[in-house]
Structures are given as structure tokens and as C-alpha cells.
Design a protein around this motif. Structure first.
Motif, PDB file in Angstrom:
ATOM      1  N   GLN A   1      16.368  27.363 138.641  1.00  0.00           N
ATOM      2  CA  GLN A   1      16.865  28.712 138.778  1.00  0.00           C
ATOM      3  C   GLN A   1      17.498  29.446 137.365  1.00  0.00           C
ATOM      4  O   GLN A   1      17.124  30.459 136.984  1.00  0.00           O
ATOM      5  CB  GLN A   1      17.980  28.872 139.831  1.00  0.00           C
ATOM      6  N   GLN A   2      18.390  28.689 136.936  1.00  0.00           N
ATOM      7  CA  GLN A   2      18.869  28.787 135.637  1.00  0.00           C
ATOM      8  C   GLN A   2      17.736  29.078 134.347  1.00  0.00           C
ATOM      9  O   GLN A   2      17.796  29.661 133.458  1.00  0.00           O
ATOM     10  CB  GLN A   2      19.952  28.078 135.111  1.00  0.00           C
TER      11      GLN A   2
ATOM     12  N   GLU B   1      16.317  32.421 134.870  1.00  0.00           N
ATOM     13  CA  GLU B   1      16.945  33.340 134.262  1.00  0.00           C
ATOM     14  C   GLU B   1      16.937  33.234 132.485  1.00  0.00           C
ATOM     15  O   GLU B   1      16.864  34.509 132.269  1.00  0.00           O
ATOM     16  CB  GLU B   1      18.420  33.061 134.702  1.00  0.00           C
TER      17      GLU B   1
ATOM     18  N   ASP C   1      26.633  29.943 139.339  1.00  0.00           N
ATOM     19  CA  ASP C   1      25.291  30.657 139.152  1.00  0.00           C
ATOM     20  C   ASP C   1      25.398  31.555 138.267  1.00  0.00           C
ATOM     21  O   ASP C   1      26.649  32.301 138.135  1.00  0.00           O
ATOM     22  CB  ASP C   1      24.824  31.213 140.281  1.00  0.00           C
TER      23      ASP C   1
ATOM     24  N   LYS D   1      23.485  35.201 136.255  1.00  0.00           N
ATOM     25  CA  LYS D   1      22.499  36.123 136.277  1.00  0.00           C
ATOM     26  C   LYS D   1      22.560  37.027 135.283  1.00  0.00           C
ATOM     27  O   LYS D   1      23.623  37.732 134.845  1.00  0.00           O
ATOM     28  CB  LYS D   1      22.339  36.812 137.769  1.00  0.00           C
ATOM     29  N   TYR D   2      21.667  37.100 134.346  1.00  0.00           N
ATOM     30  CA  TYR D   2      21.744  38.015 133.149  1.00  0.00           C
ATOM     31  C   TYR D   2      21.439  39.418 133.629  1.00  0.00           C
ATOM     32  O   TYR D   2      20.590  39.697 134.293  1.00  0.00           O
ATOM     33  CB  TYR D   2      20.709  37.828 132.281  1.00  0.00           C
TER      34      TYR D   2
ATOM     35  N   LYS E   1      12.739  40.395 136.205  1.00  0.00           N
ATOM     36  CA  LYS E   1      12.252  39.327 136.895  1.00  0.00           C
ATOM     37  C   LYS E   1      10.849  38.951 136.862  1.00  0.00           C
ATOM     38  O   LYS E   1       9.714  39.420 137.775  1.00  0.00           O
ATOM     39  CB  LYS E   1      12.551  39.248 138.272  1.00  0.00           C
TER      40      LYS E   1
END
Length: 164
Positions: free
Chosen positions: A60-61, A64, A153, A155-156, A161
Motif C-alpha cells: 500500500q505504501q 502511495e 498509514d 496518504k499523500y 491514483k
């Protein structure tokens, strides 16, 4: 049985810590752009692709990081493609060259410029926004690395996306 639980718990904690560190390093690896062209894409992709199957968090990262870097790249390309033609148009329209050709050589005697055109302000704003975007990227990357090193977590903001 209690010892078994404790050892598996320690192993999980160590793996989680390793994955947090991996995610943090992945964010920080984007700074390689200052040493290598496109290092901000290459190194995070290498780290992400080597660990993504073992950790959902790193996967996930990694997405991102890549999404943010691609977004920043696109924003900066748009700003530069806006600024360069405006500067060139401004220079070519408002600068007069007084030159002499002698023996197939051009000698420029004088350059005169007329007023500061309003269109140049758009170019200056585009360059300023590109510089602000670079600073924003720097600070957000540091912030993301700190957050992910703690297992949070991240998110930028402003990231498109591309990878979901």
C-alpha cells in the motif's frame, strides 16, 4: 504453549518493525532524484516490487509513493511546459536586436527591450509554483517517512491514483 505464543508474537513484532522500516526507506529513497535522474521512481519501485508480496502495508505504501511521484512529475511538466513557451514568446516579441553582418559574421550592436509584459507574469507564477511543488514534495516525503516508520498509514495529498 505460552512460550510458543510469546516467540510468535516477537517474530510478528520484528516483521512489523522491518516492514515499517522498509516502507520508511521506500519513501526516503525518492530523494535519490537529487543524485540520479528518475531515481525517485527507480529505487522505490525496486524496493516495493521486492517486498510487496510479503506485506500488504509495504504494498500500500509503495503504491502511495509511486502515485505521488508520478503526480508531482506530471504537475511539474505541465508547469514547465506552460512557463517555457511564455518566456520564449515574451523574449522574442519584446526584444529588438540591432545587428550587422560583416564577412559572414553577425555582430549584435545593441539589444533594446520594451516594457515588462503581463504574459511574463504567468510564466513567473508557473516557475514559482514549480519551486513550491518541489518544496512540498520534499517536506511531504520526510513526513511520510516518519509516519510509516511508526507503522501509521500515510496518504499523500494531491496524488493521482494511478496504482490502486
Amino acid at each position: 504453549m505460552a512460550c510458543e505464543f510469546q516467540s510468535s508474537s516477537k517474530t510478528e513484532i520484528m516483521q512489523t518493525t522491518n516492514y515499517n522500516s522498509t516502507a520508511s526507506i521506500m519513501h526516503m529513497s525518492t530523494f535519490s532524484q537529487y543524485l540520479f535522474p528518475f531515481g525517485n521512481f527507480i529505487f522505490p519501485v525496486i524496493i516495493w516490487s521486492s517486498v510487496k508480496d510479503r506485506s500488504a502495508y509495504v504494498d500500500q505504501q509503495g503504491k502511495e509513493v509511486i502515485n505521488f511521484q508520478l503526480s508531482i512529475f506530471i504537475y511539474q511538466v505541465v508547469l514547465v511546459l506552460t512557463a517555457i513557451p511564455i518566456f520564449l514568446m515574451t523574449i522574442l516579441q519584446h526584444v529588438e536586436f540591432n545587428s550587422v553582418i560583416h564577412d559572414n559574421e553577425i555582430f549584435i550592436r545593441s539589444i533594446r527591450t520594451s516594457g515588462f509584459p503581463t504574459l511574463a507574469i504567468v510564466g513567473i507564477v508557473a516557475v514559482f509554483l514549480a519551486a513550491c511543488l518541489q518544496l512540498f514534495e520534499f517536506f511531504m516525503t520526510v513526513y511520510a517517512a516518519v509516519k510509516t516508520s511508526n507503522g501509521q498509514d500515510f496518504k499523500y495529498p494531491l496524488a493521482i491514483k494511478f496504482l490502486k
